[in-house]
Each structure stands twice: as C-alpha cells, then as structure tokens.
Design an enzyme around this catalytic site. Structure first.
Site, PDB file in Angstrom:
ATOM      1  N   ARG A  98     -13.209  27.592   7.239  1.00  0.00           N
ATOM      2  CA  ARG A  98     -13.105  28.270   5.939  1.00  0.00           C
ATOM      3  C   ARG A  98     -13.471  29.735   6.040  1.00  0.00           C
ATOM      4  O   ARG A  98     -14.190  30.161   6.942  1.00  0.00           O
ATOM      5  CB  ARG A  98     -14.074  27.601   4.948  1.00  0.00           C
ATOM      6  CG  ARG A  98     -13.764  26.130   4.656  1.00  0.00           C
ATOM      7  CD  ARG A  98     -13.012  25.965   3.389  1.00  0.00           C
ATOM      8  NE  ARG A  98     -12.500  24.609   3.204  1.00  0.00           N
ATOM      9  CZ  ARG A  98     -11.860  24.227   2.102  1.00  0.00           C
ATOM     10  NH1 ARG A  98     -11.665  25.056   1.106  1.00  0.00           N
ATOM     11  NH2 ARG A  98     -11.396  23.008   1.991  1.00  0.00           N
ATOM     12  N   ARG A 114     -16.893  18.116   3.041  1.00  0.00           N
ATOM     13  CA  ARG A 114     -17.577  17.328   2.005  1.00  0.00           C
ATOM     14  C   ARG A 114     -17.660  15.871   2.451  1.00  0.00           C
ATOM     15  O   ARG A 114     -16.796  15.359   3.139  1.00  0.00           O
ATOM     16  CB  ARG A 114     -16.821  17.409   0.682  1.00  0.00           C
ATOM     17  CG  ARG A 114     -16.991  18.737  -0.053  1.00  0.00           C
ATOM     18  CD  ARG A 114     -16.271  18.735  -1.378  1.00  0.00           C
ATOM     19  NE  ARG A 114     -14.832  18.655  -1.206  1.00  0.00           N
ATOM     20  CZ  ARG A 114     -14.098  17.548  -1.299  1.00  0.00           C
ATOM     21  NH1 ARG A 114     -14.647  16.407  -1.638  1.00  0.00           N
ATOM     22  NH2 ARG A 114     -12.804  17.590  -1.096  1.00  0.00           N
ATOM     23  N   ASP A 174      -9.646  27.759  -7.408  1.00  0.00           N
ATOM     24  CA  ASP A 174     -10.179  26.414  -7.168  1.00  0.00           C
ATOM     25  C   ASP A 174     -10.670  25.701  -8.428  1.00  0.00           C
ATOM     26  O   ASP A 174     -10.517  24.498  -8.540  1.00  0.00           O
ATOM     27  CB  ASP A 174     -11.326  26.493  -6.148  1.00  0.00           C
ATOM     28  CG  ASP A 174     -11.651  25.149  -5.503  1.00  0.00           C
ATOM     29  OD1 ASP A 174     -10.719  24.480  -5.018  1.00  0.00           O
ATOM     30  OD2 ASP A 174     -12.826  24.754  -5.498  1.00  0.00           O
ATOM     31  N   HIS A 209     -10.367  21.019 -11.445  1.00  0.00           N
ATOM     32  CA  HIS A 209     -10.145  21.484 -10.068  1.00  0.00           C
ATOM     33  C   HIS A 209      -8.777  22.165 -10.023  1.00  0.00           C
ATOM     34  O   HIS A 209      -7.808  21.619  -9.497  1.00  0.00           O
ATOM     35  CB  HIS A 209     -10.186  20.255  -9.138  1.00  0.00           C
ATOM     36  CG  HIS A 209     -10.205  20.596  -7.679  1.00  0.00           C
ATOM     37  ND1 HIS A 209      -9.825  19.687  -6.711  1.00  0.00           N
ATOM     38  CD2 HIS A 209     -10.567  21.710  -7.007  1.00  0.00           C
ATOM     39  CE1 HIS A 209      -9.954  20.241  -5.510  1.00  0.00           C
ATOM     40  NE2 HIS A 209     -10.398  21.464  -5.665  1.00  0.00           N
TER      41      HIS A 209
HETATM   42  N1  LIG Z   1       4.115  23.374   3.628  1.00  0.00           N
HETATM   43  C1  LIG Z   1       3.312  24.027   2.784  1.00  0.00           C
HETATM   44  N2  LIG Z   1       2.000  24.159   3.097  1.00  0.00           N
HETATM   45  C2  LIG Z   1       1.213  24.805   2.205  1.00  0.00           C
HETATM   46  C3  LIG Z   1       1.737  25.368   0.997  1.00  0.00           C
HETATM   47  N3  LIG Z   1       0.706  25.952   0.343  1.00  0.00           N
HETATM   48  C4  LIG Z   1      -0.389  25.776   1.120  1.00  0.00           C
HETATM   49  N4  LIG Z   1      -0.089  25.100   2.252  1.00  0.00           N
HETATM   50  C5  LIG Z   1      -1.023  24.784   3.373  1.00  0.00           C
HETATM   51  O1  LIG Z   1      -1.980  23.842   2.916  1.00  0.00           O
HETATM   52  C6  LIG Z   1      -3.274  24.135   3.442  1.00  0.00           C
HETATM   53  C7  LIG Z   1      -4.272  24.268   2.311  1.00  0.00           C
HETATM   54  O2  LIG Z   1      -3.862  25.281   1.421  1.00  0.00           O
HETATM   55  P1  LIG Z   1      -4.871  25.948   0.394  1.00  0.00           P
HETATM   56  O3  LIG Z   1      -4.074  26.867  -0.477  1.00  0.00           O
HETATM   57  O4  LIG Z   1      -6.010  26.538   1.128  1.00  0.00           O
HETATM   58  O5  LIG Z   1      -5.396  24.646  -0.403  1.00  0.00           O
HETATM   59  P2  LIG Z   1      -6.465  24.503  -1.592  1.00  0.00           P
HETATM   60  O6  LIG Z   1      -5.875  23.566  -2.569  1.00  0.00           O
HETATM   61  O7  LIG Z   1      -6.836  25.852  -2.088  1.00  0.00           O
HETATM   62  O8  LIG Z   1      -7.711  23.822  -0.842  1.00  0.00           O
HETATM   63  P3  LIG Z   1      -9.286  23.636  -1.249  1.00  0.00           P
HETATM   64  O9  LIG Z   1      -9.929  24.964  -1.025  1.00  0.00           O
HETATM   65  O10 LIG Z   1      -9.735  22.600  -0.284  1.00  0.00           O
HETATM   66  O11 LIG Z   1      -9.404  23.152  -2.639  1.00  0.00           O
HETATM   67  C8  LIG Z   1      -3.141  25.418   4.262  1.00  0.00           C
HETATM   68  O12 LIG Z   1      -3.052  25.099   5.619  1.00  0.00           O
HETATM   69  C9  LIG Z   1      -1.846  26.006   3.773  1.00  0.00           C
HETATM   70  O13 LIG Z   1      -1.213  26.789   4.752  1.00  0.00           O
HETATM   71  C10 LIG Z   1       3.139  25.220   0.710  1.00  0.00           C
HETATM   72  O14 LIG Z   1       3.675  25.671  -0.305  1.00  0.00           O
HETATM   73  N5  LIG Z   1       3.874  24.532   1.646  1.00  0.00           N
HETATM   74  O1  LIG Z   2     -15.722  21.937  -1.729  1.00  0.00           O
HETATM   75  C1  LIG Z   2     -15.347  22.274  -0.594  1.00  0.00           C
HETATM   76  O2  LIG Z   2     -15.996  22.076   0.444  1.00  0.00           O
HETATM   77  C2  LIG Z   2     -14.061  23.003  -0.439  1.00  0.00           C
HETATM   78  C3  LIG Z   2     -13.096  22.767  -1.518  1.00  0.00           C
HETATM   79  O3  LIG Z   2     -12.761  23.649  -2.285  1.00  0.00           O
HETATM   80  C4  LIG Z   2     -12.547  21.418  -1.679  1.00  0.00           C
HETATM   81  O4  LIG Z   2     -12.811  20.561  -0.828  1.00  0.00           O
HETATM   82  O5  LIG Z   2     -11.804  21.197  -2.662  1.00  0.00           O
HETATM   83 MN   LIG Z   3     -11.134  22.814  -3.843  1.00  0.00          MN
END
Ligand SMILES: Nc1nc2c(ncn2[C@@H]2O[C@H](COP(=O)(O)OP(=O)(O)OP(=O)(O)O)[C@@H](O)[C@H]2O)c(=O)[nH]1
Ligand SMILES: O=C([O-])CC(=O)C(=O)O
Ligand SMILES: [Mn+2]
Length: 582
Positions: free
Chosen positions: A365, A70, A278, A227
């Site tokens: 992704r 983004r 999300d 979010h």
């Molecule tokens: N150390 C640690 N890392 C974590 C944990 N949960 C997630 N991560 C790491 O953080 C990164 C993002 O995790 P996601 O669960 O995909 O994050 P999200 O909030 O869903 O991200 P968006 O899709 O961008 O909104 C990944 O590389 C995970 O492995 C946790 O409990 N501890």
């Molecule tokens: O919107 C995107 O590209 C991916 C996402 O979930 C975030 O950034 O929070």
């Molecule tokens: Mn997100």
C-alpha cells in the site's frame, strides 16, 4: 458532567497505568512532530528512506510477514445482544471481550511510548464529521493517521466543543497471530485492537471507526456510513454530478475516484474530480437529496497495478511525502511493484528477487495526503458535503454480470446492493479469487445485522426524498483465456457518462428482467478498438444464468431471516417472475 477533555484525560491516565507505558505523547499534528517521529523510526529501522532525489520525503515500512492485511476472522462486533451483530459479523459478549482485551493490554507497553492521537473524520467544520481519539504504541500508525485524518490540535478543540468522541485503543503487541483481535463495541463507541500494525486493523479511524462504529451510529441517527468512493464528473457544460460507488476491497475504488478520461473526453471538456476513494458518509439534506462527505484526508491505496497507464494521478502524487508499505525497491532505492516498468532489486521483505514469487506484496500500500492528488475536488472541505446523483455498486465478476445496468427504483437498487458478489482479494487475509457475497461492499465493515442494515437503506425512500439513481457495474468480465473483456481504468469514463446521461434523462434503456441496460449506440465507444461481439457479450443478459443467480441470492438472504425486510424478498421474487416470463 465532566468535560470531554477531563474524560479524555482520565481515560488516557487509566490506560497509561494499565499498559505501563514509559511515556505519554499527545500528538498535535504539527510538521515538527512528524519529522521527530520519522527520525525516530528511521533510526529504529521501522522506516527506511527511499531515494531522496526521485522520491523526496518518501519512506518504506516493511511489516511483519504475518501481518499484511485485514484479519476478518479475528474481527468482532461486541453488541450486548448477539442477534444485533448479525450473521455477517463475528460476535463476542462485550464483558468477555473487554476482559480478553484488557488482559492482552496489561503491561503491554512497557518501555514504549503511548501516543494520544485526536482525529476528526471529515472536514473539521462539518456537521457530518465525527471525532475520535486513538491511543497507540505505534509511531507508524501515528504517521499514517496524520496523513489519513485531520489529526491533532484542531480535532482536540472540536472534541472539547462537542463533548463526544470514539475511543480507540491499539497496540502492535507481539505480532503473534494467536494474540490478535480487532474488537468493536458500537454501543460504547469503543474499539480495542491488539496484535497487528497493518492498515484497517491498526489505523482505527478508517474501517473500525468510519465504517463499523459509524454504520451503527448512522443507523440510529438517520444517515449512512458506506465503503464508497466519491467522484465528481463535470460535463462540457460545466455541470458537476457526484457519484458514490461501492466496490469491495481492491476492486477499483481508488482507480475510479482518480480516473483520467480518454482523449476525446478531455478534448470535449469533461473533467473528473476526486472527493474520496474509500469511505463515504451520506445524510439526507433539507432539499431531500443525499449529501456526502469523505471522512478521510488521505489515501491508503493498493500499490500493485498502479502505473502511468492505469492511474497517472496516483503516480503523480506518489513522487513525494508518501509512506510505502510492503513494496519492493529497485537498485536505486526507488519503490517498485508489479505493473511498473523497470526491475526490482529487493522484494517486500528485503530479500533478493526470486522467480515465481511477487516482488511487492499483493496488498502492498501507499499512504499519501489527499492534498497531493492532482484531481482533488475543490469541494472536499465543504462542510455540507456534495450532493449525490448516482450510487454505483460493483464487484469482480468474471462472468454473468453485465458491464452496467440500472435498477428500476430505490428498493430494487437496495436489492442489487444487498446481493453484490465479488471474488476475494489480497486486501484481507485468506484465499484470493473465491466468489463471495459482499453486500454494498460492507461484508467486513457493517457494524450490525445486515437485515437491519438493508431496512435502514430502504427507510431513505420516503416522501420528499430525491434519492440518487442506483446502478451496477462490472469491469472484470473475462474471456475463455482469462483476459479482461473490458479495458477498464480511464475507459470506465464511458460508463460514467452513460450513467450521468441517464441521470439527466438524455437516454433510454433496454428494459430487461434484471434492470435497464444501455442501448448499444448510447455508449460512447469512440477511439476504443472493441469488436461488436465483445460489446454484445458485455451487455448481454444470460437468462438461465440469472435464474440461478436470483435463486442463489434468495438462499443468501434467507441466512439473515427473520430480519430481512419483506420488501427486499418481494423485489427478488418480482425479478424471478420476470425471468420466468422472459
Ligand atoms: N482490470 C481492471 N483492474 C482494475 C480496474 N480498476 C482497478 N483495478 C485494479 O484493481 C486493484 C485494486 O484497485 P483499487 O482502485 O486500489 O481498489 P480499491 O477498491 O480502492 O481497494 P481498497 O483500498 O482495498 O478498498 C489494482 O490492482 C487495480 O490496478 C479496472 O477498471 N479494470
Ligand atoms: O482497510 C484496509 O486495510 C484497506 C482497505 O481500504 C480495504 O481493505 O478496504
Ligand atoms: Mn477499502
């Protein structure tokens, strides 16, 4: 009044003429259509087939190297009054913004097909759901929208019934970062996005509609577009509580939504159900509780770090029918990223692997239908949604922020959300690892002035309301060597359990100036090798550090004057005084 379909037809005709596309394709969302588009993209090279034996139906898309996340600096909220967009948004006058975008779109789709993508955000029969139509020249966007939303004929039928939809116009353009803008016109329920084919910039149902436009609409209509992930936690007695949690991009929402509890928990009968990873739309029900739906139908998840150790559920659902974007591949043509075993052969740009640079892009992704999630909640299609028992805020805080604490009441919880901070991640273009305030994880996504947004949050606290309790968590505390102090992932279940025991009134708290912390014995640490001093660090309240933090929060909130609700500043002062007295 022209019918919604007549209006839609007129708009499509006008756009088609303006962008001078060769063809218009109305998407019905069918399997046949998906196969046809996929075949075209495989032929053009826009998609590559991954190993069909290990990953049947899986494809790889390599985006332009300058188009990988983004672009917050090119994202605008175009309200008539600049003040209504707030200091939290970039603003452009709507007339000027339309003129700018219309100039970019003029003749932009010559030789291309314009796809008409009707979609519904939320269960198709839910009163909380909302529809939109995205016009795009990107078949990759269509393929993603098909997994991420309820796309096609059913959505079109609802639009015809309801007579209202969000209009999104998108073109990949020339992928020139100088000619890239993501424009929102919340007062017109309109989005125009040009020059990017990536994620939240281009899949307009997601951040553009379901957060920026929807948050604006939600304020007018009395609900919340957030979010947040939504997860159901079932206790051994068979009762399920739903938790909504806001963490900034790439801070753990997908992982928490699909958590697999540590051994002992599963034995005792605890289960975790994924509702959403999300976005969460919440509305007060007749019973005074907040009821939530996940407006999405799939996951657009961060690949790096996803593994059998961290998120086995995600690994299971990525074995077939998934789109991978900017991952590496191994010698057998299987998707690869940092955190997986094995060896990559080609990096995310298709180059040989080179020392010192990541093989997968850090914001690589996967896109996959929610139907493939092993822990998908049976409640996801429930039109009224699920009742929320707890709201959790959190971010990447290497220091200060304890593992978990509970806000005293709703107003304090709103302050906790409003003052969230987190280190930036690769989900947005720009520096990574820089601390910034990200209120409610909505800094890039709130379609109006943050001061008005916090007032809207506070307004839910009214007679008859049975509001969720509010908590703050931090999985990302680090030690002096930079290693995480908390194991995270499945072990986050221990914190969820404590939160739900608070909700059920089963445990007390240690009262501190910042809120209620767990008594050490109330956290179930069974089977976890953690020394007492680490746990003590995770649950400590550093009074000096917090005095500085609260002052910093005060300065941050001042940036939104004069629209910051006085109640929020009063809460902040109360905490400052409690810290002084401690
Ligand atoms: N150390 C640690 N890392 C974590 C944990 N949960 C997630 N991560 C790491 O953080 C990164 C993002 O995790 P996601 O669960 O995909 O994050 P999200 O909030 O869903 O991200 P968006 O899709 O961008 O909104 C990944 O590389 C995970 O492995 C946790 O409990 N501890
Ligand atoms: O919107 C995107 O590209 C991916 C996402 O979930 C975030 O950034 O929070
Ligand atoms: Mn997100």
């Amino acid at each position: 009044m022209p019918s919604a379909l007549a209006e839609l037809n007129q708009w499509v005709d006008d756009v088609a003429r303006h962008v001078r596309c060769d063809r218009v394709h109305w998407c019905d969302g069918s399997e046949d259509e998906a196969r046809l588009l996929e075949a075209r993209m495989l032929e053009s090279g826009e998609l590559l087939r991954l190993n069909p034996e290990s990953h049947p139906g899986c494809v790889l898309h390599r985006s332009d190297p300058d188009d990988v996340a983004r672009v917050e600096h090119l994202t605008f909220v175009c309200t008539r009054e600049e003040a209504d967009a707030g200091p939290n948004n970039h603003w452009m006058d709507p007339v000027a913004a339309h003129a700018k975008m219309d100039a970019l779109f003029a003749g932009a789709m010559q030789g291309r097909t314009l796809y008409v993508v009707p979609y519904c955000m939320g269960p198709i029969d839910s009163p909380l759901a909302r529809c939109g139509v995205e016009l795009t020249d990107s078949p990759y966007v269509v393929a993603n929208m098909r997994l991420m939303t309820r796309m096609g004929s059913a959505a079109l039928a609802r639009i015809e019934r309801e007579g209202r939809f969000v209009r999104g116009l998108h073109s990949t353009g020339e992928l020139d970062p100088e000619r890239r803008f993501i424009m929102h016109f919340p007062e017109e329920l309109t989005i125009k996005s040009y020059g990017s084919g990536y994620g939240g910039n281009a899949l307009l149902g997601k951040k553009c509609h379901a957060l920026r436009i929807a948050s604006h609409q939600a304020r007018q209509e009395g609900w919340l577009a957030e979010h947040m992930l939504i997860v159901g936690v079932e206790n051994p007695r068979g009762q399920t509580h739903y938790i909504a949690a806001a963490f900034p991009s790439a801070c753990g929402k997908t992982n928490l939504a699909m958590l697999i509890p540590p051994d002992g928990y599963a034995r005792d009968g605890w289960k975790v159900w994924t509702v959403g990873d999300d976005i969460c739309w919440m509305s007060p029900g007749e019973d005074g509780r907040l009821w939530a739906i996940n407006p999405e139908a799939g996951y657009f998840g961060v690949a790096p770090g996803t593994s059998g150790r961290t998120n086995p559920n995600a690994m299971a659902m990525l074995q077939r029918d998934a789109i991978f974007t900017n991952v590496a591949v191994d010698a057998d043509g299987r998707p690869w990223w940092e955190g997986l075993d094995g060896e990559p052969a080609l990096d995310w740009q298709g180059r040989p692997i080179a020392e010192g640079r990541p093989a997968a892009h850090p914001n690589a992704r996967f896109t996959v239908s929610a139907r493939q999630c092993p822990t998908l909640s049976p409640q996801v299609e429930e039109p009224r949604g699920v009742p929320i028992s707890a709201i959790v805020f959190g971010g990447r805080r290497p220091s200060l922020m304890p593992l978990v604490f509970e806000a005293r009441d709703w107003a304090h919880g709103v302050l906790v959300g409003a003052s969230m901070g987190s280190e930036t991640t690769a989900a947005a273009a720009g520096d990574v690892g820089v601390m910034r305030r990200d209120p409610m994880a909505m800094k890039p996504f709130c379609g109006y002035h943050f001061g008005d947004y916090w007032a809207h949050w506070l307004s839910f606290d009214r007679p008859g309301a049975k509001l969720p309790r509010i908590f703050h968590v931090n999985w990302f505390r680090r030690d002096a060597d930079g290693d995480f102090l908390w194991p995270g992932f499945g072990d986050n279940m221990r914190v969820l359990e404590w939160i739900l025991r608070r909700v059920d009134g089963e445990v007390g708290v240690v009262e501190t100036p910042i809120g209620g912390l767990p008594r050490v014995d109330d956290l179930d640490m069974h089977g976890l090798a953690m020394d007492a001093s680490t746990l003590e660090t995770l649950l400590a309240v550093d009074l000096d550090g917090w005095r500085r933090e609260i002052d910093d929060i005060g300065e941050y909130l001042d940036g939104f004057a004069p629209r910051v609700p006085p109640r929020l500043e009063a809460e902040r002062r109360r905490i400052r005084e409690a810290l002084d007295a401690a």
